[in-house]
Every structure is written in structure tokens, then in C-alpha cells.
Design a protein around this motif. Sequence first.
Motif, PDB file in Angstrom:
ATOM      1  N   ASN A 410     -18.131  -4.786  -4.282  1.00 40.65           N
ATOM      2  CA  ASN A 410     -18.030  -4.362  -3.052  1.00 40.65           C
ATOM      3  C   ASN A 410     -16.501  -4.349  -2.839  1.00 40.65           C
ATOM      4  O   ASN A 410     -16.197  -5.737  -2.300  1.00 40.65           O
ATOM      5  N   TYR A 411     -15.513  -3.817  -3.114  1.00 41.76           N
ATOM      6  CA  TYR A 411     -14.093  -4.132  -3.427  1.00 41.76           C
ATOM      7  C   TYR A 411     -13.207  -3.831  -1.634  1.00 41.76           C
ATOM      8  O   TYR A 411     -12.115  -4.075  -1.857  1.00 41.76           O
ATOM      9  N   TRP A 412     -13.893  -3.290  -0.840  1.00 48.22           N
ATOM     10  CA  TRP A 412     -13.310  -2.628  -0.263  1.00 48.22           C
ATOM     11  C   TRP A 412     -13.629  -3.753   1.387  1.00 48.22           C
ATOM     12  O   TRP A 412     -12.447  -3.846   1.769  1.00 48.22           O
ATOM     13  N   ILE A 413     -14.007  -4.880   0.941  1.00 46.61           N
ATOM     14  CA  ILE A 413     -13.813  -5.724   1.765  1.00 46.61           C
ATOM     15  C   ILE A 413     -12.495  -6.672   1.455  1.00 46.61           C
ATOM     16  O   ILE A 413     -12.144  -7.243   2.198  1.00 46.61           O
ATOM     17  N   ALA A 414     -12.057  -6.219   0.324  1.00 44.68           N
ATOM     18  CA  ALA A 414     -10.511  -6.715   0.225  1.00 44.68           C
ATOM     19  C   ALA A 414      -9.458  -5.376   0.574  1.00 44.68           C
ATOM     20  O   ALA A 414      -8.489  -5.694   1.048  1.00 44.68           O
ATOM     21  N   MET A 415      -9.638  -4.507  -0.188  1.00 45.36           N
ATOM     22  CA  MET A 415      -9.233  -3.466  -0.227  1.00 45.36           C
ATOM     23  C   MET A 415      -8.680  -2.737   1.269  1.00 45.36           C
ATOM     24  O   MET A 415      -7.210  -2.424   1.087  1.00 45.36           O
ATOM     25  N   ILE A 416      -9.733  -2.755   2.630  1.00 40.88           N
ATOM     26  CA  ILE A 416      -9.080  -2.058   3.725  1.00 40.88           C
ATOM     27  C   ILE A 416      -8.257  -3.361   4.284  1.00 40.88           C
ATOM     28  O   ILE A 416      -7.413  -2.492   4.396  1.00 40.88           O
ATOM     29  N   PRO A 417      -8.626  -4.880   4.265  1.00 35.30           N
ATOM     30  CA  PRO A 417      -7.610  -5.118   4.656  1.00 35.30           C
ATOM     31  C   PRO A 417      -6.159  -5.278   3.968  1.00 35.30           C
ATOM     32  O   PRO A 417      -4.740  -5.273   4.392  1.00 35.30           O
ATOM     33  N   GLY A 418      -6.561  -4.893   3.081  1.00 39.13           N
ATOM     34  CA  GLY A 418      -5.067  -4.993   1.695  1.00 39.13           C
ATOM     35  C   GLY A 418      -4.423  -4.148   1.672  1.00 39.13           C
ATOM     36  O   GLY A 418      -2.949  -3.833   1.711  1.00 39.13           O
ATOM     37  N   VAL A 419      -4.791  -2.547   2.464  1.00 40.65           N
ATOM     38  CA  VAL A 419      -4.106  -1.686   2.858  1.00 40.65           C
ATOM     39  C   VAL A 419      -3.302  -1.674   3.625  1.00 40.65           C
ATOM     40  O   VAL A 419      -2.313  -1.130   3.663  1.00 40.65           O
ATOM     41  N   PHE A 420      -3.717  -2.351   4.763  1.00 44.76           N
ATOM     42  CA  PHE A 420      -3.673  -2.459   6.420  1.00 44.76           C
ATOM     43  C   PHE A 420      -2.435  -3.020   6.381  1.00 44.76           C
ATOM     44  O   PHE A 420      -1.046  -2.609   6.721  1.00 44.76           O
ATOM     45  N   MET A 421      -2.667  -4.374   5.449  1.00 45.17           N
ATOM     46  CA  MET A 421      -1.211  -5.163   5.445  1.00 45.17           C
ATOM     47  C   MET A 421       0.080  -4.443   4.691  1.00 45.17           C
ATOM     48  O   MET A 421       1.030  -5.219   4.721  1.00 45.17           O
ATOM     49  N   THR A 422      -0.289  -3.992   3.570  1.00 39.98           N
ATOM     50  CA  THR A 422       0.894  -3.226   3.100  1.00 39.98           C
ATOM     51  C   THR A 422       1.541  -2.275   3.421  1.00 39.98           C
ATOM     52  O   THR A 422       2.744  -2.537   3.052  1.00 39.98           O
ATOM     53  N   MET A 423       0.737  -1.524   4.636  1.00 40.46           N
ATOM     54  CA  MET A 423       1.414  -0.752   5.917  1.00 40.46           C
ATOM     55  C   MET A 423       2.320  -1.651   6.398  1.00 40.46           C
ATOM     56  O   MET A 423       2.649  -1.533   6.669  1.00 40.46           O
ATOM     57  N   THR A 424       1.372  -2.383   6.591  1.00 48.26           N
ATOM     58  CA  THR A 424       2.180  -3.480   7.485  1.00 48.26           C
ATOM     59  C   THR A 424       3.378  -4.070   7.134  1.00 48.26           C
ATOM     60  O   THR A 424       4.945  -4.146   7.941  1.00 48.26           O
ATOM     61  N   THR A 425       3.163  -4.453   6.100  1.00 42.77           N
ATOM     62  CA  THR A 425       4.619  -5.111   5.586  1.00 42.77           C
ATOM     63  C   THR A 425       5.677  -4.441   5.604  1.00 42.77           C
ATOM     64  O   THR A 425       7.232  -5.113   5.282  1.00 42.77           O
ATOM     65  N   PHE A 426       5.591  -3.227   4.786  1.00 39.46           N
ATOM     66  CA  PHE A 426       6.715  -2.470   4.232  1.00 39.46           C
ATOM     67  C   PHE A 426       6.997  -1.703   5.845  1.00 39.46           C
ATOM     68  O   PHE A 426       8.299  -1.856   6.030  1.00 39.46           O
ATOM     69  N   THR A 427       5.945  -1.929   6.896  1.00 41.16           N
ATOM     70  CA  THR A 427       7.413  -0.996   8.262  1.00 41.16           C
ATOM     71  C   THR A 427       7.462  -2.243   8.445  1.00 41.16           C
ATOM     72  O   THR A 427       9.364  -1.904   8.722  1.00 41.16           O
TER      73      THR A 427
END
Length: 480
Positions: A410-427
Motif C-alpha cells: 500500500n504505497y498510498w500511505i506515502a504517496m498521498i502526503p507526498g502529492v500534497f506536499m509537492t503541490m505545497t512546496t512548488f506553490t
Amino acid sequence: MYTFIAGIILLVLGYFTYGKVVEKIFGVNQSRQTPAFSHKDNIDYLPMGKKKNSLIQLLNIAGVGPIFGPILGALYGPVAFIWIVIGCIFAGAVHDYLTGMISIRNHGAHLPELAGKFLGKIMRHVVNVFTVLLLLLTGTVFVSAPADLIHNMTSSWLPLGIIVGIIFLYYILATLLPIDKIIGRLYPYFGALLLISAIGVGGTLVITGAPIPELSFTNMHPDNAPIFPLLFLTISCGALSGFHATQTPIISRTTEGEKQGRFIFYGMMIAEGIIAMIWAAAAMSLFHGSEGLNQVLAEAGPAGVVSEVSTKMLGAVGGTLAVLGVIVLPITSGDTAFRSARMIIADYLKISQKKIGSRLWIAVPLFVISFALTKIDFTILWRYFSWANQSTAVIALWVGAMYLFIAKKNYWIAMIPGVFMTMTTFTYILNAQIGFRLPMQISYVFAGIITAAALVAFFVAGKRAQKRNLQLDDDISGAA
């Protein structure tokens, strides 16, 4: 008060519930030999007990971040509590656990090596430069912050330059000597001081019925600044911090068995979240709202808030102990920041660290650069540190997600926060004054495109890795 207490309870429950879920998904193997035994060199690799490792891990990761960050985040009001709790349980603790355990499975590898293995060889070089930069910024911030606190505590009679010099001297020794000589011996005492100060401030908040505001989304501060992305960069340590990914390999090289991982890595992140909750609550309740807090921050910075909170809550003697506990935090992260930088550079250049001369010529340039950075304004340093910190967390989360994806877990446990923080840091970096200064709406669009591209690249790379049967765990049965 109810929001604060509920947040503390949820953090504790998170360790016993979601922490077990994450551990089960990863799948520990207690019979597998850890690097502490297979690579033992009595410098960086050597077995230490769970309690000692846990205290070292807590002090490594808990610099001024879970204090200064939440104090600044308190300007946004109780919504800061939500990010600390949710971020800690579902992002920060997952991040720390996965980086620690994957490092254990790969002979105590640091993040650049793991990024190279799971995200591509180019990423190894990129992340190596990025993490060393982060560690230099961290070490510098964690020289300036405790020096300011000591300077304030001594009523400015002790010159700031001398304080900085003493801290640097300690850092040099802690960076060069075997881990059990200074860090392993002093940290248990430092840990006790940290816990006493946190319990003292937190307990006094509850006992005195401090006016901690309840959750409200109607009045966001400071100056109506948007919660996204600013809050998630302001509060990093205590919720999610890439700096931790640079610290966990220190303990992955001294951990005796994989079953200890949840307590050491996931559990200590939860403890840091509790510390962050306490200081955010204190900052919200003792200065008559955000205007009063803003005034103290403008006059004396976060260090001034710490001093005033400690004195108000615990009196002269107790306040001094509390401030000492806070001083311990950055010092016990600054020393391991430089130690990690030395280890990362040594691993990258494949230089054995058994001889002190080899350690010395890597460490000295780091301290020279860091000393030069102390001349830069702390506020500017903190902004770059926050962005570099969360960007490193993004990389570590993608590494964890890729590891689990290749393992068909279950890679979603890392992917979901990873996607959110990717959007956050680039914004953030697209909009920020220290970045590209684009309008916020345009920053949202470009950050969304970059995040979507990263997601596509992840699945393409993951499928390729599965096809070529990428070996997830290195054989560490032999000596280093």
C-alpha cells in the motif's frame, strides 16, 4: 482548551493505531541482521539500546523547529493544531518510519543514496547537493537560535560571539568523535531536561486553565495570509520535516532490531508533535491574541516568545529550566546535522570514516561555510530552511512510496502526503519573495502541472523498476 487536549489525545492514539498499520504494511523482519551488527565500525555503526536510540532520535529531530515553527504558526490560530495533528500522524511519522526502516534495509544508507536507487541515478546527485545544503542551513539556524536564547537568558552580559564559538566547538567534537562518546552519553540527560520543560509548560497550561482558543476558520492570521501553502511551510518540524530524513540513518546504523523501528521512528515523531502542540498553545494563549504575539515576535523573535512563556508559566527557576530545555533542542539537532553532512559526503565520495583525519577534512569546510552563513539575517535563513526542509520531505515521501509500490504494498500511505506536499512546496517557491514571486493563482496552476507530471513520472518509473526486478533490500549480511 478542548481543541488542544483533543489534539494531544489524537496524537497518542495515532501511534497505537495508524502506527501499527504502517508497521504492518512495511512488514518488519526481526530475524534480519541490522547494519549496527553487519557493518559495525564503532564510529557510526554500533548497536545501542532502544531507549537510548529513541532519546537520541527525538533530540536529533526536535530542534527549534517544533518550537519556533509552531510559535510562528500560532499566528494563524487554532487551525495550526489541525496541521500538527493530521500532519504528524499521516505524514511526518510515516515519513520518519519509512526513511528509517528503508535505510536499515539498505545498510544504513542516507537519503541521497536511497533517492538514487529508487528515483534514478540523477536524483542521487541532485539530492546529495540538496541535503548537504539543508544540513548546512539547519546547522547554521541551530547555532544562531540557541545562541540568541543563551544571550537573552544571561541578560546579554555574555558576548554573542563567544556563545557562537562555544557552540561551534561542541559541534566539531560531536561531529568527529564516535557516536557513543558524546551523543550517546549526554543525550539521555538532555532528553530528561527536554521532557521536564515540555511537561512543565504543557501541564501549567492545563492546570491554570490558560485561554487556549478553540478551532475556528473565520479569522486567519497573519495579515489574512492564505493558509495554503504558508502554514504548511511555517510549521514543518512537529508535523512533517525533511530534516528528519537526514537524521534517521544515524539511528538506523545503531538500531538493534527492526521491531524497535515503530517506537524509535514513528513514536518519536509523535512525541515531537506533542511538543509542537504545547508551544503553539502557549503562544496562542499568553499574548492576548495574534496582535500581542506579533508584537513580541517583532521585538524579540521566537526566542523572546520562548523566554517570556517560560518565565510567565513557570517562574524564574522553572522558567530557566524550561529555556535550558529549549536550548538543548537545537544544539542536539545542530550537532547531528553536521554529523549527517559528514556521513553523506563520505558515502558519496566513498571515503572510510575510521580515521579521524578523513573525518576532519570533510568536516572543517562545512563549519567554515556555516560560520559565514551565521552573518545572514535569521529570518531569511529560516525561510530558506523551511522551503528546503519541506522539499526534502517531498523527496523522502516519494522514495517511501516507490519502495512500497515496487514491493506491491500500500504505497498510498506515502504517496498521498507526498502529492500534497509537492503541490505545497512548488506553490510556495513560485509565489514567495525568496522564490519566483509569481501571483498566487498562477503559482497554483504551475504547481498543479508540476505535481501531475511528478505523479505520471512516478508510475512510469515504478512500472519499469518492477519489470527489471529492482532489489529493494541490500544484502547486509557481510561486513562493510
